[in-house]
Design a protein around this motif. Structure first.
Motif, short mmCIF file in Angstrom:
data_model
loop_
_atom_site.label_atom_id
_atom_site.label_comp_id
_atom_site.label_asym_id
_atom_site.label_seq_id
_atom_site.Cartn_x
_atom_site.Cartn_y
_atom_site.Cartn_z
N SER A 104 0.83 -1.21 0.00
CA SER A 104 0.00 0.00 0.00
C SER A 104 0.87 1.26 0.00
O SER A 104 0.55 2.26 -0.65
CB SER A 104 -0.94 0.01 1.20
N HIS A 105 2.00 1.20 0.74
CA HIS A 105 2.93 2.34 0.74
C HIS A 105 3.52 2.53 -0.65
O HIS A 105 3.62 3.67 -1.16
CB HIS A 105 4.04 2.10 1.76
N LYS A 106 3.91 1.44 -1.29
CA LYS A 106 4.48 1.51 -2.64
C LYS A 106 3.48 2.11 -3.62
O LYS A 106 3.83 2.99 -4.42
CB LYS A 106 4.88 0.10 -3.10
N TYR A 107 2.23 1.64 -3.56
CA TYR A 107 1.21 2.15 -4.47
C TYR A 107 0.90 3.63 -4.21
O TYR A 107 0.68 4.41 -5.13
CB TYR A 107 -0.08 1.32 -4.34
N GLU A 108 0.90 4.00 -2.94
CA GLU A 108 0.58 5.39 -2.60
C GLU A 108 1.66 6.34 -3.10
O GLU A 108 1.37 7.42 -3.62
CB GLU A 108 0.42 5.54 -1.08
N VAL A 109 2.91 5.93 -2.95
CA VAL A 109 4.03 6.75 -3.46
C VAL A 109 3.91 6.92 -4.97
O VAL A 109 4.07 8.02 -5.52
CB VAL A 109 5.38 6.12 -3.09
#
Length: 219
Positions: A104-109
């Motif tokens: 989720s962090h990767k996608y948000e970035v």
């Protein structure tokens, strides 16, 4: 007089070259008349000439930006769908909380980066459209000049970006001085039909004649 000369101002220009105000006014008037005559005689060719000054590189860049924008929009939609799928899988226990946090962090970035990229590309494409409007503004200013008997400060500011004035060369009746006009939005413009009229004789003082060259120095 050049305010960048070495003699008086410790500048980079070697000499005190200057141009008489009445002379440069004559040159500007004659050059604008040439421009106006060309517009009046062949409006389509005039528009094509202005377009050639800006469109070749502009169209190449516009096409590239449009392709990049489309790719960014598609990828943004894909990432959004992946994020939603990841959330559902985590809610149903298919994906662990640890794996969910990492992805989720990767996608948000990536979503934030894509959002900024889309914003920048849309701004650049909007500026491409502004170039076309700028040419229309320039043409309208030339049309107004055709109805005027003298130069005005507002019209000059609308038409001319800057004027390069060079040292006077030669002596006596062979004196020449280069004065090159760079117009707003389009830079230097060479009028094909009257390109042979690159030399303007201006008798601005009794007994003093200078031939003014209005084309840039050869590359």
């Amino acid at each position: 007089m050049c305010a960048n000369n070495k003699v008086d101002y410790r500048g980079s220009c070697p000499g005190r070259h200057y141009v008489r105000a009445d002379a440069i006014e004559q040159v500007v008037m004659l050059e604008l008349h040439r421009m106006a005559e060309f517009l009046e005689s062949d409006e389509e060719a005039f528009a094509e000439l202005l377009a050639q000054k800006t469109d070749k590189e502009l169209l190449r860049e516009k096409k590239h930006d449009e392709e990049e924008l489309q790719k960014a929009i598609v990828r943004n939609d894909t990432v959004s769908n992946l994020y939603e799928k990841l959330y559902e899988d985590n809610a149903t226990g298919k994906v662990s909380d640890e794996w969910f946090m990492q992805l989720s962090h990767k996608y948000e970035v990536e979503r934030l980066e894509l959002k900024e990229k889309i914003k920048v590309l849309r701004q650049k494409l909007s500026e491409c459209g502004q170039c076309e409007r700028d040419r229309e503004t320039f043409t309208s200013a030339i049309r107004r000049f055709m109805r005027m008997d003298s130069l005005t400060a507002p019209l000059l500011r609308e038409l001319i970006d800057h004027i390069d004035v060079f040292e006077t060369e030669g002596t006596g009746k062979s004196r020449t001085q280069r004065i090159v006009i760079y117009y707003r939005f389009v830079g230097y413009v060479e009028i094909p039909e009257v390109s042979q009229k690159k030399r303007i004789k201006a008798d601005t003082r009794k007994g003093v004649a200078v031939e003014y060259l209005t084309e840039p120095l050869p590359a």
